[in-house]
Each structure stands twice: as structure tokens, then as C-alpha cells.
Scaffold this motif. Structure first.
Motif, PDB file in Angstrom:
ATOM      1  N   ALA A 188     -27.649  -7.709 -27.500  1.00 25.88           N
ATOM      2  CA  ALA A 188     -29.214  -8.122 -27.178  1.00 25.88           C
ATOM      3  C   ALA A 188     -30.144  -7.139 -27.905  1.00 25.88           C
ATOM      4  N   LYS A 189     -31.393  -7.544 -28.436  1.00 28.05           N
ATOM      5  CA  LYS A 189     -32.260  -6.906 -29.193  1.00 28.05           C
ATOM      6  C   LYS A 189     -32.888  -5.667 -28.046  1.00 28.05           C
ATOM      7  N   ASP A 190     -33.021  -6.184 -26.828  1.00 28.90           N
ATOM      8  CA  ASP A 190     -33.400  -4.995 -25.852  1.00 28.90           C
ATOM      9  C   ASP A 190     -32.129  -4.526 -25.204  1.00 28.90           C
ATOM     10  N   LYS A 191     -32.001  -3.234 -25.324  1.00 32.23           N
ATOM     11  CA  LYS A 191     -30.829  -2.705 -24.870  1.00 32.23           C
ATOM     12  C   LYS A 191     -30.605  -2.615 -23.210  1.00 32.23           C
ATOM     13  N   TYR A 192     -31.874  -2.555 -22.615  1.00 30.37           N
ATOM     14  CA  TYR A 192     -31.581  -2.508 -21.301  1.00 30.37           C
ATOM     15  C   TYR A 192     -31.490  -4.041 -20.803  1.00 30.37           C
ATOM     16  N   MET A 193     -31.897  -4.979 -21.376  1.00 29.59           N
ATOM     17  CA  MET A 193     -31.700  -6.354 -20.921  1.00 29.59           C
ATOM     18  C   MET A 193     -30.079  -6.559 -21.168  1.00 29.59           C
ATOM     19  N   ALA A 194     -29.623  -5.868 -22.069  1.00 29.19           N
ATOM     20  CA  ALA A 194     -28.169  -6.085 -22.316  1.00 29.19           C
ATOM     21  C   ALA A 194     -27.315  -5.462 -21.090  1.00 29.19           C
ATOM     22  N   ARG A 195     -27.752  -4.329 -20.756  1.00 29.87           N
ATOM     23  CA  ARG A 195     -27.026  -3.837 -19.554  1.00 29.87           C
ATOM     24  C   ARG A 195     -27.160  -4.476 -18.378  1.00 29.87           C
ATOM     25  N   ASP A 196     -28.214  -4.761 -18.142  1.00 31.45           N
ATOM     26  CA  ASP A 196     -28.723  -5.638 -16.787  1.00 31.45           C
ATOM     27  C   ASP A 196     -28.303  -6.902 -16.678  1.00 31.45           C
ATOM     28  N   LEU A 197     -27.969  -7.652 -18.015  1.00 29.22           N
ATOM     29  CA  LEU A 197     -27.535  -8.793 -18.010  1.00 29.22           C
ATOM     30  C   LEU A 197     -26.049  -8.937 -17.532  1.00 29.22           C
ATOM     31  N   VAL A 198     -25.158  -8.124 -17.960  1.00 32.30           N
ATOM     32  CA  VAL A 198     -23.802  -7.991 -17.778  1.00 32.30           C
ATOM     33  C   VAL A 198     -23.577  -7.592 -16.089  1.00 32.30           C
ATOM     34  N   ARG A 199     -24.327  -6.718 -15.861  1.00 33.46           N
ATOM     35  CA  ARG A 199     -24.171  -6.073 -14.653  1.00 33.46           C
ATOM     36  C   ARG A 199     -24.731  -7.279 -13.520  1.00 33.46           C
ATOM     37  N   PHE A 200     -25.621  -8.102 -13.922  1.00 35.96           N
ATOM     38  CA  PHE A 200     -25.918  -9.100 -13.111  1.00 35.96           C
ATOM     39  C   PHE A 200     -24.836 -10.094 -12.936  1.00 35.96           C
ATOM     40  N   MET A 201     -24.460 -10.518 -14.201  1.00 37.45           N
ATOM     41  CA  MET A 201     -23.500 -11.609 -14.372  1.00 37.45           C
ATOM     42  C   MET A 201     -21.986 -11.073 -13.443  1.00 37.45           C
ATOM     43  N   VAL A 202     -21.560  -9.916 -13.646  1.00 35.13           N
ATOM     44  CA  VAL A 202     -20.543  -9.627 -12.843  1.00 35.13           C
ATOM     45  C   VAL A 202     -20.824  -9.613 -11.456  1.00 35.13           C
TER      46      VAL A 202
END
Length: 393
Positions: free
Chosen positions: A146-160
Motif C-alpha cells: 500500500a502507499k501508506d506503510k502503516y496501513m499495510a502493517r495494520d491491514l495484514v495484522r487485522f486480517m490475521v
């Protein structure tokens, strides 16, 4: 057309060969200007050592049993065959890539506004292309760019995390079903044991029996004794003579013994059953009853053995259901990337250079052929002279 003549024609238009360098520079600049994408990844391991609640062992025992439990064994075999198709990792992969988890992730991070799609199916297709979930030798990885590095981290963490909760709920539900199924099987087995025990008790009471096998052994001992005495009387009668008074008395005793022998060894009436005043039984009648008794006793012993296994597995599965040990281990948590993953400026420049070079060469080839400036093969000396002339232009 010769390659040399094409080379001469290309060298005579060498300014066009600068085009690929210019295009490579432009592509490099575009890659520099484009917004960077950052990748975050989380890696987990699934504990696949979860017990099947003892159903596998119970199913194998019951499937090989007698006809009296073939139906129950068959149903257990079918249950285990269907549950064995999905391992712990397969089940987790189904959950994490499932529609529910993916839609929850899309809604949580408002990806519908990013993708500008209204249909859920279109959103899922777009998101499925960008999210990468792989199973590599037992390690499941989930990554997103993702363009937002924090969003990329939070998204995979939320999904898991969402997948973990659903997976654990499924595990608990499966163990609960296993306990309920085993308890039902336990009750069915106890009913079967009770029914067979009652049948055996009725069988003994109906036939005035105490212990059929022991009574059969006692009868066989008596028959052997009767047979020996009868033979002795017959020999004594011959030695005494038929008209001797002593021989007549022996004959009466022998006839009495032969009658007793026939009662224990010979045919019996349809409604025959042993007398309550004696432990002896007719051996022919007892043989048919022993076969029935052994069959029922074998079934009873088998039911008792399986009941013992089932009772132990009920306790083990119930204890496992009450345990709260995590079944999922995070090997690598999601992270904030400190370097972009795309666009790669070098790749863009190389791609632009290669594509434009091919285009320029194709243009030179076509223009040379159409103008007739590309000539046929000539000698080496002439080639060198023409190369010098082409470079001087």
C-alpha cells in the motif's frame, strides 16, 4: 539483405540510437515521481497436533467389529473420512481467504472508496489480486502493499487476527461436536451392553441353566463314566452266562445306564430343557445353545472393550476442549517497511531502454528496406571502408 548492410544503415542514422537512452531516462524519472508502495508481511505457524477427539481410534475399532455394530462403525468411518480431508493448515487457509474475513478487512480499511467499486464481488476480486496469502512448508504468510506503510502493517495484522478468532471458534466447535458425538456413542454402547446382558440372563433362566460350559463339561464326564460302566457290565454278562441270575441283574443295571446315556447324548424333544433338579444337560441340545451363547458373549465383550475406549476418549476430548492453549504461533509480526517495494526505478529504466531500442531497430530496418539503402553482402575490405564512411557522417 545482409546484417552488415543493416549495421551500416543503422550507423549512418546513429542519432536515432540515442532515443533508447532518452526513453530510459524518462522512465527513470517517471518511476522517481510515482508514489512509492510499501509492503508489510506477517508469518504464522498453525499447530496441527490437535486431537481428533479419539474418533479415529474409535472408528477403526468399531469398523472392524461384528455385524451388530457395523452401522455405527460405518458412520464413524464416514465422519473421520470427511474430517481427515482438511488438515489444520488447510482449514486456516480456508478461513483467512474466506469471504467473511476479506469483506471485514475491506470494510475496516474502507478499501471500497479506494477501489471505487460498489459490488462486493468486484471488491473481493480486486482485493484478492493485491493480498498475497501463501502456505510455504507449514508457514503461512500474509502480505499486502500500500502507499501508506502503516496501513499495510495494520491491514495484514487485522486480517490475521480476524482469521485467528474464527479459526479458534471452529476448533472449539469441532471439539464440542466430538464430545457430543462420543457421548452419544457411549450411551448407545451402554444400551447395547445392557440389552445383551438382559438377553443372556433371560436365556439362562428360560433354559434352567447355571453355567452352560461347566454343565457341558460335567455332562461329558458323566457320559464317559457311563460308557465305561456299560462296557464293564457287558463283559461281565458274557463271562457269567445269559441264564445266570447275577448276569440278569447286571443286564438291568446296564439297561438303566444305557437309558441315562441316551438322555444325555441322544436326541431330545422339541420343548426340551434341563431339569432344575440336576446340573446335567443333553449334549446335543447344549451344543446348539453354546454356539448362541458364545456369539452373544463375544459381542458383549466387544461392546465392553469399545465402551472402555470411548469412555477414556470422552474424558480426553472434554479435557482438551477445556484447555485454552493457543493453536496459532506468530513467527514474524507485521512491520512498518522502511523501503519501498515499487516502483523500481532501475527496472523501469531498463524496460524503457529495451522496448525503445527494439522499436528504433525495427524502424531502421523497415525504412532501410523501403528506401533500398540496405544492400547485399559485400567483401571485408569494402565493409571496413563503408564503416569508416558511415562513422564520418
Amino acid at each position: 539483405m545482409s546484417y552488415f548492410s543493416f549495421l551500416l544503415y543503422a550507423l549512418s542514422h546513429k542519432k536515432l540510437l540515442l532515443v533508447p537512452l532518452i526513453v530510459a531516462g524518462i522512465c527513470f524519472g517517471i518511476a522517481w515521481i510515482l508514489p512509492p508502495y510499501y509492503k508489510s508481511e506477517i508469518r504464522i505457524q498453525i499447530d496441527s497436533s490437535q486431537s481428533d477427539g479419539g474418533l479415529g481410534l474409535l472408528s477403526s475399532v468399531m469398523s472392524g467389529g461384528k455385524r451388530g455394530i457395523s452401522g455405527l462403525g460405518g458412520s464413524l468411518s464416514s465422519l473421520m473420512a470427511s474430517s481427515a480431508d482438511l488438515t489444520a493448515r488447510d482449514l486456516y487457509m480456508e478461513v483467512v481467504t474466506g469471504r467473511d474475513v476479506m469483506l471485514e478487512t475491506i470494510q475496516e480499511f474502507r478499501l471500497d472508496t479506494l477501489y471505487k467499486k460498489k459490488s462486493k464481488d468486484l471488491l473481493l476480486k480486486r482485493f484478492d489480486k493485491e493480498i498475497k496469502i501463501e502456505d510455504e512448508d507449514g508457514i503461512i504468510s500474509c502480505s499486502f502493499e500500500a502507499k501508506d506503510k502503516y496501513m499495510a502493517r495494520d491491514l495484514v495484522r487485522f486480517m490475521v487476527n480476524q482469521a485467528n478468532e474464527k479459526y479458534k471458534d471452529l476448533q472449539k466447535q469441532g471439539l464440542r461436536y466430538s464430545v457430543e458425538y462420543l457421548q452419544k456413542s457411549q450411551r448407545d454402547l451402554m444400551d447395547s451392553v445392557k440389552n445383551i446382558s438382559e438377553e443372556l440372563v433371560k436365556f439362562y433362566r428360560r433354559n434352567n441353566l447355571v453355567d452352560l460350559e461347566s454343565q457341558m463339561k460335567l455332562t461329558m464326564t458323566a457320559l464317559a463314566a457311563y460308557e465305561g460302566q456299560i462296557n464293564n457290565f457287558m463283559l461281565t454278562e458274557k463271562s457269567e452266562g445269559e441264564r445266570n441270575a447275577s448276569a440278569a441283574e447286571l443286564r438291568k443295571r446296564r439297561n438303566l445306564l444305557e437309558q441315562k446315556f441316551k438322555e444325555l447324548r441322544g436326541s431330545y424333544s422339541k420343548g426340551y430343557k434341563p431339569s432344575e433338579k440336576t446340573l446335567y444337560v443333553n449334549s446335543n441340545w447344549a451344543m446348539s445353545k453354546i454356539l448362541y451363547q458364545k456369539q452373544r458373549q463375544a459381542e458383549l465383550e466387544m461392546y465392553l472393550s469399545i465402551l472402555e475406549i470411548t469412555s477414556a476418549q470422552v474424558m480426553m476430548t472434554e479435557a482438551e476442549r477445556l484447555k485454552s492453549q493457543p493453536a496459532i504461533q506468530i513467527i514474524q509480526d507485521a512491520y512498518v517497511a522502511d523501503w519501498k517495494t515499487r516502483p523500481k526505478r532501475g527496472i523501469w529504466a531498463a524496460a524503457g531502454f529495451g522496448i525503445s531500442l527494439v522499436a528504433v531497430l525495427m524502424y531502421l530496418l523497415l525504412s532501410g528496406l523501403l528506401s533500398g539503402e540496405i544492400e547485399n553482402q559485400i567483401g571485408l575490405k569494402e565493409k571496413l571502408e563503408q564503416i569508416k564512411i558511415a562513422l564520418r557522417k
